[in-house]
Design a protein around this motif. Structure first.
Motif, mmCIF file in Angstrom:
data_model
loop_
_atom_site.group_PDB
_atom_site.id
_atom_site.type_symbol
_atom_site.label_atom_id
_atom_site.label_comp_id
_atom_site.label_asym_id
_atom_site.label_seq_id
_atom_site.Cartn_x
_atom_site.Cartn_y
_atom_site.Cartn_z
ATOM 1 N N ALA A 10 1.042 -1.112 -0.113
ATOM 2 C CA ALA A 10 0.247 -0.547 -0.310
ATOM 3 C C ALA A 10 0.759 1.117 -0.080
ATOM 4 O O ALA A 10 0.690 2.208 -0.682
ATOM 5 N N VAL A 11 1.667 1.369 0.709
ATOM 6 C CA VAL A 11 2.732 3.117 1.030
ATOM 7 C C VAL A 11 3.592 2.667 -0.436
ATOM 8 O O VAL A 11 3.394 4.018 -1.608
ATOM 9 N N VAL A 12 3.616 1.364 -1.384
ATOM 10 C CA VAL A 12 4.902 1.821 -2.616
ATOM 11 C C VAL A 12 3.555 2.302 -3.570
ATOM 12 O O VAL A 12 3.799 3.239 -4.428
ATOM 13 N N VAL A 13 2.416 1.507 -3.315
ATOM 14 C CA VAL A 13 1.073 1.899 -4.456
ATOM 15 C C VAL A 13 0.936 3.092 -4.279
ATOM 16 O O VAL A 13 1.243 4.392 -4.973
ATOM 17 N N VAL A 16 4.406 6.069 -5.504
ATOM 18 C CA VAL A 16 3.515 6.309 -6.632
ATOM 19 C C VAL A 16 3.154 6.571 -7.709
ATOM 20 O O VAL A 16 3.457 7.336 -8.314
ATOM 21 N N ILE A 17 2.001 6.534 -6.842
ATOM 22 C CA ILE A 17 0.713 7.274 -7.503
ATOM 23 C C ILE A 17 0.959 9.121 -7.253
ATOM 24 O O ILE A 17 0.926 9.711 -8.030
ATOM 25 N N ILE A 23 4.897 14.715 -11.114
ATOM 26 C CA ILE A 23 5.361 15.256 -12.515
ATOM 27 C C ILE A 23 5.232 14.923 -13.229
ATOM 28 O O ILE A 23 5.436 15.231 -14.065
ATOM 29 N N ALA A 24 3.933 14.256 -12.701
ATOM 30 C CA ALA A 24 3.002 14.575 -14.502
ATOM 31 C C ALA A 24 2.893 15.887 -15.125
ATOM 32 O O ALA A 24 2.855 16.385 -16.304
#
Length: 107
Positions: A10-13, A16-17, A23-24
């Motif tokens: 969950a922390v990684v997801v 990343v989001i 950055i988008a």
């Protein structure tokens, strides 16, 4: 109850989001520096941000000095700092600091 591996996933997801959302805008803006839309937004966004902040500041203002004095002090200091230095960052941070300090002193 979540296991340690589920928490880690969950922390990684979420990381990343969050990174992708940060950055988008830069990735989407590449090559569009001369766009008329970008020029328009660069001219109008500072005023739009200020209008939203003033409206938010005045939302809960009543006749009680504990509400209108910090609002007036914050707005006046923001305007004064901006007229003095023409720096959006300085005026936003300075005006917010004055508002918070006045709010704490009158609470």
């Amino acid at each position: 109850m979540l296991t340690n591996s589920q928490i880690a996933i969950a922390v990684v997801v979420v990381a990343v989001i969050t990174f992708a959302c940060r950055i988008a805008p830069f990735a989407l803006m590449r090559g569009r520096e001369r766009s008329p839309l970008i020029a328009f937004l660069a001219r109008t966004m500072p005023l739009g941000v200020m209008i939203v902040l003033v409206a938010y500041t005045l939302d809960d203002v009543t006749t009680a000095p504990a509400t209108w004095v910090p609002a007036l002090a914050g707005i006046a200091s923001t305007a004064g700092l901006h007229l003095w230095r023409r720096s959006i960052g300085l005026s936003l941070v300075g005006g917010t600091a004055v508002y918070v300090v006045a709010s704490l002193l009158l609470a």
